[in-house]
Design an enzyme around this catalytic site. Structure first.
Site, PDB file in Angstrom:
ATOM      1  N   ARG A  86      67.441 -42.256  71.077  1.00 17.56           N
ATOM      2  CA  ARG A  86      66.300 -41.649  71.762  1.00 17.56           C
ATOM      3  C   ARG A  86      65.411 -40.899  70.792  1.00 17.56           C
ATOM      4  NH1 ARG A  86      69.005 -41.347  77.170  1.00 17.56           N
ATOM      5  NH2 ARG A  86      67.494 -40.694  78.731  1.00 17.56           N
ATOM      6  N   ARG A 150      71.712 -37.043  91.191  1.00 22.34           N
ATOM      7  CA  ARG A 150      71.898 -36.368  89.904  1.00 22.34           C
ATOM      8  C   ARG A 150      71.097 -35.068  89.880  1.00 22.34           C
ATOM      9  NH1 ARG A 150      70.864 -40.788  85.190  1.00 22.34           N
ATOM     10  NH2 ARG A 150      69.844 -38.972  84.293  1.00 22.34           N
ATOM     11  N   ARG A 161      61.232 -35.252  81.635  1.00 20.63           N
ATOM     12  CA  ARG A 161      61.970 -36.303  80.891  1.00 20.63           C
ATOM     13  C   ARG A 161      61.010 -37.398  80.432  1.00 20.63           C
ATOM     14  NH1 ARG A 161      66.009 -37.418  85.453  1.00 20.63           N
ATOM     15  NH2 ARG A 161      66.696 -39.225  84.281  1.00 20.63           N
TER      16      ARG A 161
HETATM   17  P1  AMP Z   1      70.135 -40.871  81.102  1.00 22.28           P
HETATM   18  O1  AMP Z   1      71.297 -41.046  82.023  1.00 22.28           O
HETATM   19  O2  AMP Z   1      70.058 -41.901  80.036  1.00 22.28           O
HETATM   20  O3  AMP Z   1      68.832 -40.692  81.845  1.00 22.28           O
HETATM   21  O4  AMP Z   1      70.375 -39.466  80.337  1.00 22.28           O
HETATM   22  C1  AMP Z   1      70.458 -38.253  81.054  1.00 22.28           C
HETATM   23  C2  AMP Z   1      70.243 -37.091  80.115  1.00 22.28           C
HETATM   24  O5  AMP Z   1      71.281 -37.070  79.119  1.00 22.28           O
HETATM   25  C3  AMP Z   1      68.934 -37.104  79.316  1.00 22.28           C
HETATM   26  O6  AMP Z   1      67.831 -36.573  80.047  1.00 22.28           O
HETATM   27  C4  AMP Z   1      69.313 -36.217  78.124  1.00 22.28           C
HETATM   28  O7  AMP Z   1      69.347 -34.852  78.500  1.00 22.28           O
HETATM   29  C5  AMP Z   1      70.755 -36.648  77.856  1.00 22.28           C
HETATM   30  N1  AMP Z   1      70.831 -37.797  76.914  1.00 22.28           N
HETATM   31  C6  AMP Z   1      71.267 -39.059  77.197  1.00 22.28           C
HETATM   32  N2  AMP Z   1      71.206 -39.844  76.108  1.00 22.28           N
HETATM   33  C7  AMP Z   1      70.713 -39.067  75.113  1.00 22.28           C
HETATM   34  C8  AMP Z   1      70.384 -39.303  73.746  1.00 22.28           C
HETATM   35  N3  AMP Z   1      70.556 -40.515  73.173  1.00 22.28           N
HETATM   36  N4  AMP Z   1      69.883 -38.262  73.025  1.00 22.28           N
HETATM   37  C9  AMP Z   1      69.717 -37.035  73.568  1.00 22.28           C
HETATM   38  N5  AMP Z   1      69.992 -36.750  74.853  1.00 22.28           N
HETATM   39  C10 AMP Z   1      70.487 -37.746  75.626  1.00 22.28           C
END
Ligand code: AMP
Length: 207
Positions: A86, A150, A161
């Protein structure tokens, strides 16, 4: 072949990944799912990550890279990276440990993802993703588990986000375009259509 699914929250990365992973023999590595598991079991990493995740901010690179490195020690090639990398820092760390064969870029506008995310539900048992637009139910259609919303799936946090994505993750499109790896798909479409286009990209890239 290892593949990256890139795109803002709500683009459909997790949904499409879970539909194609088995047919292509991918191991699905979702850093979001891994963090939610760490938070659920209350590990040190989970405690450190929680405030960032709840606020819609990125968890610091060193924590994420450490977590992914640990996971990759047990993994073989054929990984579908969902939500990782990311940041450019994470992409550089990944370059050192895995070859990437394709980057699927799911492109979608903010107003569409706000609607999708606010109607998204997760299954407590299988981690599956459901959307109330697909059917109004409080049970997972796949396993019957309880569906929940969530903490970070609300309009305010998803807007943050999306902004975080634009500032910190979207530069990866240029990073991987320079390596000729990016396939952009319009993600404002039905799941079936996005899935079909992703399958074509994966088939073509594997040849
Ligand atoms: P997601 O389920 O992919 O939407 O991720 C949920 C949250 O987890 C994100 O909004 C970030 O806070 C954290 N997160 C997930 N993957 C990453 C990553 N590769 N780098 C930093 N934070 C992450």
């Amino acid at each position: 072949m290892n593949v990256i699914f890139l795109g803002p929250p709500g683009a459909g990365k997790g949904t499409v990944a879970s539909k194609v992973r088995d047919d292509f023999g991918f191991e699905h590595l979702s850093t979001g799912d891994m963090l939610r598991e760490e938070m659920k079991t209350g590990t040190e990493l989970g405690k450190k990550a929680k405030d960032y995740v709840d606020a819609g901010q990125l968890v610091p690179d060193e924590l994420i890279i450490g977590m992914v490195n640990n996971r990759l020690e047990q993994a073989k090639a054929g990984i579908l990276f969902d939500g990782f990398p990311r940041t450019v820092e994470q992409a550089k760390a990944l370059d050192k440990i895995a070859d990437i064969g394709a980057v699927v870029n799911l492109d979608i506008a903010l107003n569409i993802v706000v609607d999708r995310i606010c109607s998204r539900r997760m299954c407590r048992d299988c981690g599956g993703i459901h959307n109330t637009h697909w059917g109004d139910t409080d049970r997972c259609p796949k396993c019957g588990g309880e569906l929940y919303i969530r903490n970070d799936d609300n309009e305010e946090t998803v807007t943050r986000r999306y902004q975080v994505y634009t500032e910190q993750t979207a530069p990866l499109i240029d990073y991987y375009s320079a390596k000729n790896l990016v396939h952009t798909i319009n993600a404002d479409d039905t799941v079936e259509s996005i899935e079909a286009q992703v399958r074509t990209v994966l088939q073509d890239s594997a040849e």
